[in-house]
Scaffold this motif. Sequence first.
Motif, PDB file in Angstrom:
ATOM      1  N   SER A  57       8.398  -0.491  25.109  1.00 41.36           N
ATOM      2  CA  SER A  57       7.526  -0.647  26.273  1.00 41.36           C
ATOM      3  C   SER A  57       7.996   0.296  27.384  1.00 41.36           C
ATOM      4  CB  SER A  57       7.539  -2.099  26.766  1.00 41.36           C
ATOM      5  OG  SER A  57       8.820  -2.462  27.207  1.00 41.36           O
ATOM      6  N   ILE A  96       8.580 -11.337  21.184  1.00 44.78           N
ATOM      7  CA  ILE A  96       7.721 -10.301  20.603  1.00 44.78           C
ATOM      8  C   ILE A  96       6.417 -10.237  21.383  1.00 44.78           C
ATOM      9  CG2 ILE A  96       6.489  -9.552  18.538  1.00 44.78           C
ATOM     10  CD1 ILE A  96       8.700 -10.953  16.925  1.00 44.78           C
ATOM     11  N   THR A  97       6.038  -9.019  21.772  1.00 46.15           N
ATOM     12  CA  THR A  97       4.819  -8.820  22.536  1.00 46.15           C
ATOM     13  C   THR A  97       3.811  -8.034  21.706  1.00 46.15           C
ATOM     14  OG1 THR A  97       5.716  -6.810  23.542  1.00 46.15           O
ATOM     15  CG2 THR A  97       6.074  -8.866  24.730  1.00 46.15           C
ATOM     16  N   PHE A  98       2.632  -7.868  22.255  1.00 52.75           N
ATOM     17  CA  PHE A  98       1.591  -7.141  21.548  1.00 52.75           C
ATOM     18  C   PHE A  98       1.923  -5.654  21.474  1.00 52.75           C
ATOM     19  CE2 PHE A  98       0.595  -7.316  26.005  1.00 52.75           C
ATOM     20  CZ  PHE A  98       0.236  -6.021  26.316  1.00 52.75           C
ATOM     21  N   GLY A  99       1.322  -4.965  20.553  1.00 49.58           N
ATOM     22  CA  GLY A  99       1.491  -3.523  20.447  1.00 49.58           C
ATOM     23  C   GLY A  99       2.792  -3.083  19.812  1.00 49.58           C
ATOM     24  N   GLY A 100       3.513  -3.994  19.193  1.00 44.41           N
ATOM     25  CA  GLY A 100       4.732  -3.621  18.485  1.00 44.41           C
ATOM     26  C   GLY A 100       5.979  -3.561  19.332  1.00 44.41           C
ATOM     27  N   SER A 101       5.886  -3.934  20.602  1.00 43.45           N
ATOM     28  CA  SER A 101       7.087  -3.920  21.435  1.00 43.45           C
ATOM     29  C   SER A 101       7.694  -5.322  21.486  1.00 43.45           C
ATOM     30  CB  SER A 101       6.757  -3.430  22.844  1.00 43.45           C
ATOM     31  OG  SER A 101       5.900  -4.330  23.493  1.00 43.45           O
TER      32      SER A 101
END
Length: 156
Positions: A57, A96-101
């Motif tokens: 991120s 864990i967040t959206f977009g693979g970060s």
Amino acid sequence: MRKHNLTNREQHMIRAIIREIDLVTAVLLVTGQLTISRVVIAPGGFSLTVSGPLTGSERLESKTGSNAVNALIDVIDLLLAVLLIQDKINVHGVFITFGGSFSLAISGPIFGRPKIEPIMPFLLKNYDDFCSIVSTYFNVDQNLLEVFTKEGEKWR
């Protein structure tokens, strides 16, 4: 899977792994590779998450370019690093967040959350993943890590 009755060697290994993760996270906060990203409120306390380019991120910065806001973010990062070095707070896990970060969740008794008691197989897997990510994307200065370790022992 065994939760209790760990051998002395396993207890020492767990403490060493948690301590190393905390110290590396402190180094990454001081060097600007990680920064505070969000506050997570939970019953009885709260956790802070830290993230940055290392975790997929962007580094948190003032949207208006305000030097005062950016300085405040840096001060918060430094305070978190000091608390990690002093062992007042610890890395509790991965958010864990959206977009693979992802972000590292940090909390402890001073934030109203108890110290965690990790289970050995999960801790070893998380430790291996953490080391892999850090070694792939960031070169941690071993001298700085040793200084932080020695300073942290003095403050305990």
